[in-house]
Design a protein around this motif. Structure first.
Motif, PDB file in Angstrom:
ATOM      1  N   SER A   1      15.472  30.199  32.884  1.00 38.49           N
ATOM      2  CA  SER A   1      15.045  29.399  34.032  1.00 38.49           C
ATOM      3  C   SER A   1      14.801  27.956  33.624  1.00 38.49           C
ATOM      4  O   SER A   1      14.319  27.688  32.519  1.00 38.49           O
ATOM      5  CB  SER A   1      13.744  29.956  34.620  1.00 38.49           C
TER       6      SER A   1
ATOM      7  N   THR B   1      18.675  32.507  36.047  1.00 37.66           N
ATOM      8  CA  THR B   1      19.629  33.570  35.742  1.00 37.66           C
ATOM      9  C   THR B   1      18.832  34.735  35.160  1.00 37.66           C
ATOM     10  O   THR B   1      18.354  34.650  34.021  1.00 37.66           O
ATOM     11  CB  THR B   1      20.695  33.100  34.735  1.00 37.66           C
TER      12      THR B   1
ATOM     13  N   THR C   1      17.817  37.936  33.209  1.00 38.96           N
ATOM     14  CA  THR C   1      18.328  38.681  32.060  1.00 38.96           C
ATOM     15  C   THR C   1      17.895  40.138  32.140  1.00 38.96           C
ATOM     16  O   THR C   1      18.368  40.971  31.390  1.00 38.96           O
ATOM     17  CB  THR C   1      17.851  38.055  30.735  1.00 38.96           C
TER      18      THR C   1
ATOM     19  N   THR D   1      22.637  32.275  45.919  1.00 36.25           N
ATOM     20  CA  THR D   1      23.648  32.439  44.883  1.00 36.25           C
ATOM     21  C   THR D   1      24.921  31.675  45.267  1.00 36.25           C
ATOM     22  O   THR D   1      25.875  31.643  44.494  1.00 36.25           O
ATOM     23  CB  THR D   1      23.991  33.930  44.676  1.00 36.25           C
TER      24      THR D   1
ATOM     25  N   GLU E   1      16.066  42.862  35.505  1.00 37.97           N
ATOM     26  CA  GLU E   1      15.659  42.891  36.910  1.00 37.97           C
ATOM     27  C   GLU E   1      14.279  43.512  37.099  1.00 37.97           C
ATOM     28  O   GLU E   1      13.810  43.611  38.228  1.00 37.97           O
ATOM     29  CB  GLU E   1      16.710  43.633  37.738  1.00 37.97           C
TER      30      GLU E   1
ATOM     31  N   THR F   1      25.536  26.975  34.069  1.00 36.17           N
ATOM     32  CA  THR F   1      25.606  28.129  34.950  1.00 36.17           C
ATOM     33  C   THR F   1      24.208  28.634  35.293  1.00 36.17           C
ATOM     34  O   THR F   1      23.264  28.500  34.516  1.00 36.17           O
ATOM     35  CB  THR F   1      26.418  29.272  34.310  1.00 36.17           C
ATOM     36  N   ALA F   2      24.097  29.198  36.477  1.00 36.12           N
ATOM     37  CA  ALA F   2      22.875  29.862  36.921  1.00 36.12           C
ATOM     38  C   ALA F   2      23.261  30.814  38.034  1.00 36.12           C
ATOM     39  O   ALA F   2      24.126  30.500  38.861  1.00 36.12           O
ATOM     40  CB  ALA F   2      21.838  28.865  37.418  1.00 36.12           C
ATOM     41  N   SER F   3      22.640  31.969  38.058  1.00 37.40           N
ATOM     42  CA  SER F   3      22.912  32.936  39.113  1.00 37.40           C
ATOM     43  C   SER F   3      22.343  32.475  40.440  1.00 37.40           C
ATOM     44  O   SER F   3      22.920  32.708  41.492  1.00 37.40           O
ATOM     45  CB  SER F   3      22.304  34.296  38.760  1.00 37.40           C
ATOM     46  N   LEU F   4      21.191  31.813  40.382  1.00 42.13           N
ATOM     47  CA  LEU F   4      20.444  31.481  41.583  1.00 42.13           C
ATOM     48  C   LEU F   4      19.944  30.051  41.504  1.00 42.13           C
ATOM     49  O   LEU F   4      19.478  29.609  40.449  1.00 42.13           O
ATOM     50  CB  LEU F   4      19.242  32.440  41.682  1.00 42.13           C
ATOM     51  N   ARG F   5      20.051  29.335  42.590  1.00 43.17           N
ATOM     52  CA  ARG F   5      19.476  27.990  42.705  1.00 43.17           C
ATOM     53  C   ARG F   5      18.410  28.050  43.793  1.00 43.17           C
ATOM     54  O   ARG F   5      18.617  28.649  44.850  1.00 43.17           O
ATOM     55  CB  ARG F   5      20.522  26.954  43.087  1.00 43.17           C
TER      56      ARG F   5
ATOM     57  N   ASP G   1      16.902  26.528  38.431  1.00 41.01           N
ATOM     58  CA  ASP G   1      18.088  27.297  38.065  1.00 41.01           C
ATOM     59  C   ASP G   1      17.547  28.583  37.451  1.00 41.01           C
ATOM     60  O   ASP G   1      16.776  28.501  36.494  1.00 41.01           O
ATOM     61  CB  ASP G   1      18.912  26.610  36.980  1.00 41.01           C
TER      62      ASP G   1
ATOM     63  N   SER H   1      14.285  36.027  32.457  1.00 39.17           N
ATOM     64  CA  SER H   1      15.350  35.165  32.965  1.00 39.17           C
ATOM     65  C   SER H   1      15.510  33.939  32.075  1.00 39.17           C
ATOM     66  O   SER H   1      14.654  33.639  31.250  1.00 39.17           O
ATOM     67  CB  SER H   1      15.036  34.701  34.397  1.00 39.17           C
TER      68      SER H   1
END
Length: 100
Positions: free
Chosen positions: A88, A10, A12, A40, A14, A51-55, A8, A86
């Protein structure tokens, strides 16, 4: 035995992403891994909201391969950047059914 990594992530920031992706892609292959999903597009069906932006789902030929990837000196600066940039969580899962 096959093992899987489930992450997971997300971000914080980029700042780390542009350098991370090509390096991680190359090192996953180096250690015999294969991305099964990086998306996503996911939804949680039960449990407390996590919650997570990306799996991310990876397949490894062995637990040793997954650990070798994580401990590879070439990967460590990228892992540090991802960790700092992130939220993670990374799970390594044996490809077996203990309840069968």
């Amino acid at each position: 035995m096959t093992y899987y990594s489930v992450l997971d992530v997300t971000p914080t920031s980029e700042e780390w992403i542009a350098n991370y992706l090509p390096a991680a892609n190359e090192l996953v292959i180096k250690h015999g891994g294969k991305y099964l999903a990086r998306t996503t597009s996911h939804e949680q069906l039960e449990g407390d909201n996590r919650t997570a932006s990306l799996r991310i789902l990876l397949e490894w030929p062995s637990k040793e391969a997954a650990i070798a990837f994580m401990q590879d000196p070439e990967y460590l600066p990228h892992l540090e950047a991802r960790t700092k940039g992130s939220i993670s969580h990374h799970y390594v899962i044996a490809g077996k059914d203990d309840l069968a």
